[in-house]
Design a protein around this motif. Structure first.
Motif, PDB file in Angstrom:
ATOM      1  N   GLY A 290       8.411   1.935   0.012  1.00 56.95           N
ATOM      2  CA  GLY A 290       7.987   0.843   0.883  1.00 56.95           C
ATOM      3  C   GLY A 290       7.514   1.359   2.228  1.00 56.95           C
ATOM      4  O   GLY A 290       6.431   1.015   2.722  1.00 56.95           O
TER       5      GLY A 290
ATOM      6  N   ARG B  42       8.612   7.185   4.647  1.00 59.57           N
ATOM      7  CA  ARG B  42       9.348   7.789   3.527  1.00 59.57           C
ATOM      8  C   ARG B  42       8.455   8.718   2.704  1.00 59.57           C
ATOM      9  O   ARG B  42       8.960   9.485   1.884  1.00 59.57           O
TER      10      ARG B  42
ATOM     11  N   GLY C 232       4.209  -0.536   1.756  1.00 56.39           N
ATOM     12  CA  GLY C 232       4.618  -1.562   2.705  1.00 56.39           C
ATOM     13  C   GLY C 232       5.647  -2.467   2.028  1.00 56.39           C
ATOM     14  O   GLY C 232       6.210  -2.121   0.984  1.00 56.39           O
ATOM     15  N   ILE C 233       5.845  -3.640   2.623  1.00 54.94           N
ATOM     16  CA  ILE C 233       6.885  -4.545   2.125  1.00 54.94           C
ATOM     17  C   ILE C 233       6.287  -5.704   1.332  1.00 54.94           C
ATOM     18  O   ILE C 233       5.337  -6.326   1.783  1.00 54.94           O
ATOM     19  N   GLY C 234       6.855  -5.974   0.164  1.00 54.40           N
ATOM     20  CA  GLY C 234       6.628  -7.246  -0.502  1.00 54.40           C
ATOM     21  C   GLY C 234       5.680  -7.275  -1.679  1.00 54.40           C
ATOM     22  O   GLY C 234       4.853  -6.391  -1.868  1.00 54.40           O
TER      23      GLY C 234
ATOM     24  N   ARG D  79       9.163   3.561  -8.430  1.00 51.06           N
ATOM     25  CA  ARG D  79       9.508   3.118  -7.075  1.00 51.06           C
ATOM     26  C   ARG D  79      10.798   3.793  -6.635  1.00 51.06           C
ATOM     27  O   ARG D  79      11.781   3.814  -7.383  1.00 51.06           O
TER      28      ARG D  79
ATOM     29  N   GLY E  88      13.071   2.871  -3.717  1.00 50.10           N
ATOM     30  CA  GLY E  88      13.192   1.875  -2.655  1.00 50.10           C
ATOM     31  C   GLY E  88      14.622   1.652  -2.233  1.00 50.10           C
ATOM     32  O   GLY E  88      15.549   2.247  -2.783  1.00 50.10           O
ATOM     33  N   THR E  89      14.780   0.768  -1.252  1.00 51.82           N
ATOM     34  CA  THR E  89      16.119   0.377  -0.817  1.00 51.82           C
ATOM     35  C   THR E  89      16.388  -1.041  -1.289  1.00 51.82           C
ATOM     36  O   THR E  89      15.467  -1.788  -1.622  1.00 51.82           O
TER      37      THR E  89
ATOM     38  N   GLU F 177      10.025  -5.846  -4.431  1.00 51.69           N
ATOM     39  CA  GLU F 177       8.842  -5.308  -5.131  1.00 51.69           C
ATOM     40  C   GLU F 177       8.979  -5.202  -6.657  1.00 51.69           C
ATOM     41  O   GLU F 177       7.972  -5.244  -7.376  1.00 51.69           O
TER      42      GLU F 177
HETATM   43  C1  R1P Z   1      12.932  -4.748   3.336  1.00 49.87           C
HETATM   44  O1  R1P Z   1      13.561  -4.155   4.425  1.00 49.87           O
HETATM   45  C2  R1P Z   1      12.247  -3.729   2.449  1.00 49.87           C
HETATM   46  O2  R1P Z   1      13.213  -2.771   1.982  1.00 49.87           O
HETATM   47  C3  R1P Z   1      13.286  -2.770   0.565  1.00 49.87           C
HETATM   48  C4  R1P Z   1      12.704  -4.111   0.159  1.00 49.87           C
HETATM   49  O3  R1P Z   1      12.268  -4.134  -1.169  1.00 49.87           O
HETATM   50  C5  R1P Z   1      11.631  -4.346   1.197  1.00 49.87           C
HETATM   51  O4  R1P Z   1      10.418  -3.699   0.880  1.00 49.87           O
HETATM   52  O5  R1P Z   1      12.586  -1.712  -0.050  1.00 49.87           O
HETATM   53  P1  R1P Z   1      11.880  -0.457   0.681  1.00 49.87           P
HETATM   54  O6  R1P Z   1      12.915   0.218   1.533  1.00 49.87           O
HETATM   55  O7  R1P Z   1      11.400   0.416  -0.412  1.00 49.87           O
HETATM   56  O8  R1P Z   1      10.721  -1.006   1.496  1.00 49.87           O
END
Ligand code: R1P
Length: 293
Positions: free
Chosen positions: A37, A41, A79-81, A116, A118-119, A242
């Motif tokens: 995201g 990173r 990015g986000i979303g 992916r 991600g968090t 995502e």
């Molecule tokens: C929100 O803070 C973001 O973090 C999480 C969510 O899916 C959203 O994109 O994932 P990333 O850290 O990979 O962006």
């Protein structure tokens, strides 16, 4: 199969012949792609590469392409979303499956592996912060997939209907859908170090995930309904923004996708990781090792 040439307003290329948002030429993309995201990173991943051959950037979309233990990999920030996933997945697909010279779909299509890193926030106290979770199925609360045709074979209709019934889903919101992970990537990347879970993909971070700062929620019980949902005795494990859209877009376009989650918040206990950078770094190293195995 589309035979006529795709118009300049639909397939937007820069004067250098690069796809508009990602700012990449077809030769600059590897067949194995890690999405993250946060543009910051990208370096956290590519610092482990043997070498980096391409660095590209436009808006929130940053790419490094290089090799890791000899395997060519691109790391791309989304990015986000879910709305950004629509952009990124269509452009990744265009880079391999559309001939940019004559703007036609190639006869022989290429399938990408998209992973992916991600968090995410856990919804259950059994999955503590700093855990790794791999999404076996994504429940999408966004509406990106609803704009596309040919989604009947992609969606897990019964699963989604049980979710809709259980949550007494507000019909003013878009209709929830469920999509499974790619089975071979799931098997390849899962281990005793990863939880396998059911992941909710939200359209926002605050209200849509039940967080209240000042704005009040329309359905204050939504998160309780999410945590009490059961299917085959399994519960929803985590929320992010995502995964389900990635799973839907990749199945629609013939690619394989998997979502690896670093659990940095626990919504059940109210806790947040004391060192989320370390947890994300560990998930990056774990994922890179699994990709080359
Ligand atoms: C929100 O803070 C973001 O973090 C999480 C969510 O899916 C959203 O994109 O994932 P990333 O850290 O990979 O962006």
């Amino acid at each position: 199969m589309q035979l006529e040439s795709i118009k300049s307003s639909e397939l937007i290329l820069t004067p250098e012949g690069k796809i508009y948002h990602l700012n990449l030429a077809p030769s600059e993309l590897a067949p194995t792609i890690i999405t993250v995201g946060d543009p910051g990173r990208v370096e956290m991943v590519s610092k482990y590469f043997d070498s980096i051959e391409v660095k590209a950037e436009h808006r929130e979309f940053k790419t490094h392409t290089g090799t890791y233990q000899g395997k060519r990999i691109s790391v791309v920030s989304t990015g986000i979303g879910p709305d950004n996933i629509d952009i990124v997945f269509n452009e990744l697909d265009a880079l391999v499956n559309i001939d940019f010279e004559n703007r036609t779909i190639k006869k022989k299509l290429t399938s990408l592996d998209i992973i992916r890193i991600g968090t995410s926030g856990s919804l259950t106290d059994e999955i503590e912060v700093d855990s790794f979770l791999i999404s076996a199925i994504g429940i999408g609360l966004d509406n990106v997939m609803h704009y596309y045709n040919d989604i009947d074979t992609i969606f897990e209709r019964d699963f989604a209907q049980k979710f809709i019934d259980h949550t007494q889903w507000n019909p003013d919101n878009s209709v929830p859908y469920a999509v499974k992970a790619d089975k071979s990537l799931l098997d390849k990347l899962a281990s005793e170090k990863t939880f396998k879970g059911i992941t909710i993909t939200n359209v926002g971070f605050y209200g849509p995930q039940g967080r209240v700062l000042r704005a009040r929620l329309r359905d204050e019980k939504l998160n309780e309904k999410l945590t009490s949902f059961r299917i085959d005795k399994k519960k929803i494990t985590n929320m992010e923004m995502e995964t389900a859209t990635m799973y839907g877009m990749s199945k629609l376009l013939g690619h394989s996708a998997i979502s690896m989650n670093a659990i940095i918040a626990n919504r059940a206990t109210g806790s947040f990781s004391k060192n989320s950078y370390k947890t994300i770094d560990e998930l990056i190293r774990y994922t890179l090792e699994k990709i080359v195995q």
